[in-house]
Design a protein around this motif. Structure first.
Motif, PDB file in Angstrom:
ATOM      1  N   ALA A   1       3.088  -2.070   4.160  1.00  0.00           N
ATOM      2  CA  ALA A   1       2.655  -0.884   5.098  1.00  0.00           C
ATOM      3  C   ALA A   1       1.461  -0.111   4.284  1.00  0.00           C
ATOM      4  O   ALA A   1       0.537   0.639   4.887  1.00  0.00           O
ATOM      5  N   VAL A   2       1.558   0.093   2.827  1.00  0.00           N
ATOM      6  CA  VAL A   2       0.716   0.920   2.264  1.00  0.00           C
ATOM      7  C   VAL A   2      -0.517  -0.077   1.471  1.00  0.00           C
ATOM      8  O   VAL A   2      -1.189   0.417   0.750  1.00  0.00           O
ATOM      9  N   GLY A   3      -0.649  -1.400   1.974  1.00  0.00           N
ATOM     10  CA  GLY A   3      -1.523  -2.214   1.570  1.00  0.00           C
ATOM     11  C   GLY A   3      -1.301  -3.084   0.131  1.00  0.00           C
ATOM     12  O   GLY A   3      -2.366  -3.286  -0.666  1.00  0.00           O
ATOM     13  N   LEU A   4      -0.025  -2.894  -0.342  1.00  0.00           N
ATOM     14  CA  LEU A   4       0.138  -3.381  -1.443  1.00  0.00           C
ATOM     15  C   LEU A   4       1.235  -4.848  -1.310  1.00  0.00           C
ATOM     16  O   LEU A   4       1.802  -4.737  -0.541  1.00  0.00           O
ATOM     17  N   LYS A   5       0.943  -5.741  -2.143  1.00  0.00           N
ATOM     18  CA  LYS A   5       1.878  -6.934  -2.362  1.00  0.00           C
ATOM     19  C   LYS A   5       3.015  -6.780  -3.079  1.00  0.00           C
ATOM     20  O   LYS A   5       2.972  -6.542  -4.249  1.00  0.00           O
TER      21      LYS A   5
ATOM     22  N   PRO B   1       5.044   1.780 -14.744  1.00  0.00           N
ATOM     23  CA  PRO B   1       4.066   3.139 -14.282  1.00  0.00           C
ATOM     24  C   PRO B   1       2.570   2.590 -15.210  1.00  0.00           C
ATOM     25  O   PRO B   1       1.485   2.789 -14.421  1.00  0.00           O
ATOM     26  N   HIS B   2       2.546   2.386 -16.358  1.00  0.00           N
ATOM     27  CA  HIS B   2       1.317   2.493 -17.054  1.00  0.00           C
ATOM     28  C   HIS B   2       0.555   1.092 -16.714  1.00  0.00           C
ATOM     29  O   HIS B   2      -0.726   1.144 -17.079  1.00  0.00           O
ATOM     30  N   GLN B   3       1.080   0.063 -15.910  1.00  0.00           N
ATOM     31  CA  GLN B   3       0.270  -0.946 -15.593  1.00  0.00           C
ATOM     32  C   GLN B   3      -0.507  -0.887 -14.283  1.00  0.00           C
ATOM     33  O   GLN B   3      -0.961  -1.714 -13.575  1.00  0.00           O
ATOM     34  N   LEU B   4      -0.197   0.116 -13.697  1.00  0.00           N
ATOM     35  CA  LEU B   4      -0.643   0.671 -12.268  1.00  0.00           C
ATOM     36  C   LEU B   4      -1.922   1.518 -12.370  1.00  0.00           C
ATOM     37  O   LEU B   4      -1.860   2.520 -13.314  1.00  0.00           O
ATOM     38  N   SER B   5      -2.792   1.466 -11.351  1.00  0.00           N
ATOM     39  CA  SER B   5      -3.886   2.414 -11.373  1.00  0.00           C
ATOM     40  C   SER B   5      -3.569   3.658 -10.622  1.00  0.00           C
ATOM     41  O   SER B   5      -2.257   3.619  -9.826  1.00  0.00           O
ATOM     42  N   GLY B   6      -4.179   4.648 -10.770  1.00  0.00           N
ATOM     43  CA  GLY B   6      -3.828   5.882 -10.064  1.00  0.00           C
ATOM     44  C   GLY B   6      -3.611   5.746  -8.570  1.00  0.00           C
ATOM     45  O   GLY B   6      -2.735   6.157  -7.937  1.00  0.00           O
ATOM     46  N   GLY B   7      -4.541   5.001  -7.944  1.00  0.00           N
ATOM     47  CA  GLY B   7      -4.351   4.415  -6.361  1.00  0.00           C
ATOM     48  C   GLY B   7      -3.130   3.747  -6.227  1.00  0.00           C
ATOM     49  O   GLY B   7      -2.635   4.212  -5.153  1.00  0.00           O
ATOM     50  N   GLN B   8      -3.013   3.110  -7.112  1.00  0.00           N
ATOM     51  CA  GLN B   8      -1.614   2.052  -6.844  1.00  0.00           C
ATOM     52  C   GLN B   8      -0.375   2.944  -6.797  1.00  0.00           C
ATOM     53  O   GLN B   8       0.488   2.948  -6.143  1.00  0.00           O
ATOM     54  N   ARG B   9      -0.453   3.875  -7.679  1.00  0.00           N
ATOM     55  CA  ARG B   9       0.789   4.729  -7.918  1.00  0.00           C
ATOM     56  C   ARG B   9       1.017   5.738  -6.672  1.00  0.00           C
ATOM     57  O   ARG B   9       2.106   5.860  -6.215  1.00  0.00           O
ATOM     58  N   GLN B  10      -0.115   6.224  -6.318  1.00  0.00           N
ATOM     59  CA  GLN B  10      -0.145   7.114  -5.038  1.00  0.00           C
ATOM     60  C   GLN B  10       0.237   6.249  -3.948  1.00  0.00           C
ATOM     61  O   GLN B  10       1.185   6.825  -3.049  1.00  0.00           O
ATOM     62  N   ARG B  11      -0.056   5.187  -3.699  1.00  0.00           N
ATOM     63  CA  ARG B  11       0.294   3.920  -2.657  1.00  0.00           C
ATOM     64  C   ARG B  11       1.968   3.909  -2.735  1.00  0.00           C
ATOM     65  O   ARG B  11       2.481   3.737  -1.515  1.00  0.00           O
ATOM     66  N   ILE B  12       2.366   3.763  -3.913  1.00  0.00           N
ATOM     67  CA  ILE B  12       3.830   3.484  -4.134  1.00  0.00           C
ATOM     68  C   ILE B  12       4.621   4.587  -3.510  1.00  0.00           C
ATOM     69  O   ILE B  12       5.675   4.496  -3.148  1.00  0.00           O
ATOM     70  N   MET B  13       3.943   5.992  -4.171  1.00  0.00           N
ATOM     71  CA  MET B  13       4.690   7.122  -3.613  1.00  0.00           C
ATOM     72  C   MET B  13       4.687   7.407  -2.027  1.00  0.00           C
ATOM     73  O   MET B  13       5.636   7.746  -1.487  1.00  0.00           O
ATOM     74  N   MET B  14       3.659   6.778  -1.556  1.00  0.00           N
ATOM     75  CA  MET B  14       3.668   6.762   0.115  1.00  0.00           C
ATOM     76  C   MET B  14       4.622   5.846   0.647  1.00  0.00           C
ATOM     77  O   MET B  14       5.299   6.213   1.460  1.00  0.00           O
ATOM     78  N   ALA B  15       4.584   4.638   0.049  1.00  0.00           N
ATOM     79  CA  ALA B  15       5.596   3.657   0.417  1.00  0.00           C
ATOM     80  C   ALA B  15       6.908   3.917   0.117  1.00  0.00           C
ATOM     81  O   ALA B  15       7.818   3.831   1.190  1.00  0.00           O
TER      82      ALA B  15
ATOM     83  N   ALA C   1     -10.444   8.033  -0.436  1.00  0.00           N
ATOM     84  CA  ALA C   1     -10.520   7.472   1.096  1.00  0.00           C
ATOM     85  C   ALA C   1      -9.398   6.507   1.274  1.00  0.00           C
ATOM     86  O   ALA C   1      -9.099   6.495   2.429  1.00  0.00           O
ATOM     87  N   SER C   2      -9.204   5.566   0.596  1.00  0.00           N
ATOM     88  CA  SER C   2      -7.949   4.400   0.851  1.00  0.00           C
ATOM     89  C   SER C   2      -6.720   5.080   1.032  1.00  0.00           C
ATOM     90  O   SER C   2      -6.068   4.694   1.955  1.00  0.00           O
ATOM     91  N   ILE C   3      -6.356   6.055   0.418  1.00  0.00           N
ATOM     92  CA  ILE C   3      -4.876   6.566   0.469  1.00  0.00           C
ATOM     93  C   ILE C   3      -5.047   7.657   1.931  1.00  0.00           C
ATOM     94  O   ILE C   3      -4.119   6.984   2.765  1.00  0.00           O
ATOM     95  N   LEU C   4      -5.852   8.047   2.276  1.00  0.00           N
ATOM     96  CA  LEU C   4      -6.247   8.632   3.331  1.00  0.00           C
ATOM     97  C   LEU C   4      -6.102   7.693   4.462  1.00  0.00           C
ATOM     98  O   LEU C   4      -5.513   7.831   5.520  1.00  0.00           O
ATOM     99  N   ASP C   5      -6.742   6.548   4.379  1.00  0.00           N
ATOM    100  CA  ASP C   5      -6.451   5.556   5.351  1.00  0.00           C
ATOM    101  C   ASP C   5      -5.068   4.878   5.523  1.00  0.00           C
ATOM    102  O   ASP C   5      -4.762   4.781   6.864  1.00  0.00           O
ATOM    103  N   VAL C   6      -4.369   4.831   4.379  1.00  0.00           N
ATOM    104  CA  VAL C   6      -3.157   4.803   4.721  1.00  0.00           C
ATOM    105  C   VAL C   6      -2.380   5.712   5.491  1.00  0.00           C
ATOM    106  O   VAL C   6      -1.480   5.423   6.224  1.00  0.00           O
ATOM    107  N   MET C   7      -2.674   6.784   5.150  1.00  0.00           N
ATOM    108  CA  MET C   7      -2.155   7.999   6.031  1.00  0.00           C
ATOM    109  C   MET C   7      -2.051   7.889   7.472  1.00  0.00           C
ATOM    110  O   MET C   7      -1.109   8.135   8.393  1.00  0.00           O
ATOM    111  N   MET C   8      -3.357   7.669   7.800  1.00  0.00           N
ATOM    112  CA  MET C   8      -3.859   7.588   9.154  1.00  0.00           C
ATOM    113  C   MET C   8      -3.091   6.303   9.740  1.00  0.00           C
ATOM    114  O   MET C   8      -2.642   6.308  10.797  1.00  0.00           O
TER     115      MET C   8
END
Ligand code: ADP
Ligand code: MG
Length: 328
Positions: free
Chosen positions: A137-141, A150-164, A189-196
């Motif tokens: 749902a948040v665009g991750l596999k 956690p250290h293997q993830l980008s900031g953007g991936q972390r945010q998506r994980i928390m959204m998921a 921009a991409s995490i805001l797309d997830v919210m929308m």
């Protein structure tokens, strides 16, 4: 009752530290309708009361006066058992999402905890399916991400994980307090797309707290601008950004490099940080010391919210009400 708003914030005030204390939030009201999921942006400079509002809505702190009603529940008066049920309906996404997690836990553990906590699945297979659905749902596999630390993830991936993680609980509202401030502009921009997407496909409303107006513009829906704990201006984001009415908001928008509504703003728009005295005994508009239009009447009482054009567009300023003419 189906006609009730989903979230009804009624004249909420939060004062820290007694009668001479600091007014973190002053007489604030907001409704989010039940039938029409929305992303409501709460914007304002540092210290303007945004996190205070987020924490009040999440039930982490209680109003000094006023009331927050969600789905018929009085959020300030929930027992701990009711609070647990409440958090199935209202989830939080914060800044620095992995700050509170053990770095030796894999991503899957973060999801295991929420599944256990809210008893979301009966079997391991069901839990696994739920994790993958949340990540998709948040665009991750799922299979790639779940094994990582956690250290293997980008900031953007972390945010998506928390959204998921919030999405898995299937809440009606997500309170996202500065969820994108630590990632760079393109990832924002991409995490805001997830919210929308979660709004449109998942029917989830958001309270989206930010100090960055360029991201607010991307989302649309409603925006509420705070100045020192008071609501300065609110309305549809396009109306407010293209036609700001409160002198403080005009100042902010003037400092924005690209105000063309058909284009995204370039670069970052950080609101200026300024802390001014605002005790519970202070009266009048908080912007008087900096306002080019300040008059004596502005010091008497906090101006009510006056309509300034488009439906729902309102500004707390004497320029738009009868009180100024009456005084002059
Ligand atoms: P923002 O999130 O917009 O930066 P906050 O809601 O965190 O603003 O803070 C609003 C004001 O309330 C600030 O002046 C802050 O110092 C004060 N404040 C926030 N939390 C507390 C607290 N627990 N005790 C005392 N003052 C607080
Ligand atoms: Mg904050």
């Amino acid at each position: 009752m189906p006609d009730d708003p989903l979230l009804d914030i009624r004249n909420v005030r939060k004062v820290y530290g007694g009668p001479d204390g600091l007014v973190a939030l002053n007489d604030f009201s907001l409704q989010i309708p039940r039938d029409e999921p929305q992303i409501v942006t709460i914007a304002g400079e540092s210290g303007s009361g945004k996190s205070t509002l987020a924490n009040l809505v999440l039930g982490f702190t209680k109003p000094t006066s006023g009331q927050i009603v969600f789905d018929g529940m009085d959020v300030g008066r929930l027992s701990s058992r009711e609070m647990a049920q409440y958090h199935r309906k209202v989830q939080a996404v914060f800044q620095d999402p992995f700050g509170s997690y053990n770095p030796f836990y894999r991503v899957s553990h973060v999801f295991d905890m929420v599944i256990k906590n809210f008893k979301l699945a009966d079997t391991k297979a069901q839990a696994r399916e739920m994790m993958e659905e949340g990540l998709n749902a948040v665009g991750l596999k799922g299979s790639d991400v779940l094994r990582k630390y956690p250290h293997q993830l980008s900031g953007g991936q972390r945010q998506r994980i928390m959204m998921a993680r919030a999405y898995m609980v299937k809440p009606k509202l997500i309170v996202a307090d500065e969820p994108v401030s630590m990632v760079d502009a393109s990832l924002r921009a991409s995490i805001l797309d997830v919210m929308m997407k979660l709004r449109d496909e998942g029917g989830i409303s958001f309270l989206y707290v930010t100090h960055d107006l360029s991201t607010a513009y991307q989302i649309g829906d409603k925006i509420v601008l705070f100045y020192q704990g008071t609501l300065a201006e609110e309305g549809n984001v396009t109306d407010v950004i293209t036609n700001p009415k409160h002198p403080y908001v005009q100042l902010l928008i003037d400092s924005v490099p690209q105000a063309d509504p058909t284009r995204r703003w370039q670069g970052e728009i950080e609101l200026p940080a300024e802390e001014e005295l605002r005790t519970a005994r202070a009266t009048g508009c908080r912007f008087v010391p900096r306002c080019p239009h300040a008059a004596e009447v502005c010091k008497a009482a906090l101006p009510p919210l006056h309509p300034v054009g488009a439906p729902g567009h309102r500004a707390s300023c004497t320029l738009y009400g009868p009180e100024r003419a009456a005084a002059e």
